[in-house]
Write a protein that holds these residues in place. Structure first.
Motif, short mmCIF file in Angstrom:
data_model
loop_
_atom_site.label_atom_id
_atom_site.label_comp_id
_atom_site.label_asym_id
_atom_site.label_seq_id
_atom_site.Cartn_x
_atom_site.Cartn_y
_atom_site.Cartn_z
N GLU A 95 -0.73 6.30 4.39
CA GLU A 95 -0.20 7.47 5.09
C GLU A 95 -1.32 8.33 5.67
N SER A 96 -2.44 8.42 4.95
CA SER A 96 -3.56 9.21 5.46
C SER A 96 -4.27 8.51 6.62
N SER A 97 -4.13 7.18 6.68
CA SER A 97 -4.78 6.42 7.76
C SER A 97 -3.95 6.42 9.04
N ASN A 110 -10.15 -0.90 3.94
CA ASN A 110 -9.43 -0.10 2.95
C ASN A 110 -7.93 -0.07 3.23
N VAL A 111 -7.60 -0.02 4.50
CA VAL A 111 -6.19 0.00 4.90
C VAL A 111 -5.56 -1.37 4.62
N ARG A 112 -6.30 -2.43 4.92
CA ARG A 112 -5.81 -3.78 4.61
C ARG A 112 -5.58 -3.94 3.11
N ASP A 113 -6.52 -3.41 2.34
CA ASP A 113 -6.42 -3.49 0.89
C ASP A 113 -5.14 -2.81 0.40
N ALA A 114 -4.91 -1.60 0.92
CA ALA A 114 -3.72 -0.85 0.53
C ALA A 114 -2.44 -1.56 0.95
N LEU A 115 -2.45 -2.12 2.15
CA LEU A 115 -1.29 -2.84 2.66
C LEU A 115 -0.98 -4.07 1.81
#
Length: 230
Positions: A95-97, A110-115
């Motif tokens: 959400e912050s990205s 980091n976004v890929r990791d979270a996804l």
């Protein structure tokens, strides 16, 4: 059989770590027919995700084979708590990205990791819910915030359009099991205790009926004495 705790520890390693460390998939990256770097990255990610799903199903099978109910219960609590924590932190990152599910595959690691964390953990808990429904429902009912987060992640995963067809079908069953969506008239979870008991009763009734028919067949028609005219 691989010890459950060891297998689960492996499952909770982010898929993004595999993505960056998988030499095999890097070698075959040229095989992916894609027009952009983002498309190639997404194709590799989805291939690794399908591989992870095989491991998850193996872990759930091992969980079902545990001989004691108490051990199953403790393991499901551990899984559900871990899933909740991972999804919660990953949701904040996404959400912050500004990531929008269904949009272009993210470039940021980091976004890929979270996804990947959300996709993997939602599927894992979904498998556990479907195969151990009575235990999982009881745990989720007692931890309402886990239920809320899980319901959110189910909707989110569907919107990403990144899951393979088998996982999409499984998530649809999970949504029905949790009454998030209307249940199909033919929907039945064979792993629920009440369904198992009903099936046993039905099986007993069928066996009894077969035995009775067999017994009646053996009797055959009654013989009558010939008539004698005096």
């Amino acid at each position: 059989m691989i010890p459950m705790r060891k297998m689960l520890c492996t499952l909770f390693i982010p898929l993004a770590v595999w993505y960056s460390a998988s030499a095999e998939d890097k070698l075959h990256e040229h095989e992916v027919n894609a027009t952009s770097e983002a498309d190639r990255a997404q194709a590799i990610f989805q291939r690794l995700y399908r591989r992870r799903r095989v491991e998850q199903l193996a872990a759930v099978k091992s969980l079902m084979e545990l001989p004691e109910y108490e051990k199953q219960y403790k393991m499901v609590i551990m899984i559900a708590e871990k899933v909740y924590n991972v999804i919660e932190s990953s949701r904040v990152t996404l959400e912050s990205s500004g990531y929008i599910p269904g949009a272009q595959f993210p470039k940021d690691e980091n976004v890929r990791d979270a996804l990947s964390n959300i996709l993997e953990n939602t599927a894992l808990l979904g498998d556990v819910l479907l195969h151990l429904p009575d235990i999982t429902h009881a745990i989720l009912a007692y931890n309402y915030e886990w239920t809320v987060m899980f319901r959110w992640s189910i909707g989110f995963c569907n919107e990403t359009l990144l899951m393979d067809s088998k996982t999409v079908k499984m998530i649809n069953l999970v949504a029905q099991e949790m009454n998030i969506t209307d249940r199909d008239p033919s929907y039945v979870n064979p792993y629920r205790k009440d369904v198992k008991l009903e099936k046993r009763a039905s099986d007993v009734e069928v066996k009894t009926s077969k035995k009775k028919k067999k017994k009646d067949k053996r009797k055959g028609p009654a013989l009558s004495s010939p008539r004698v005219d005096l």
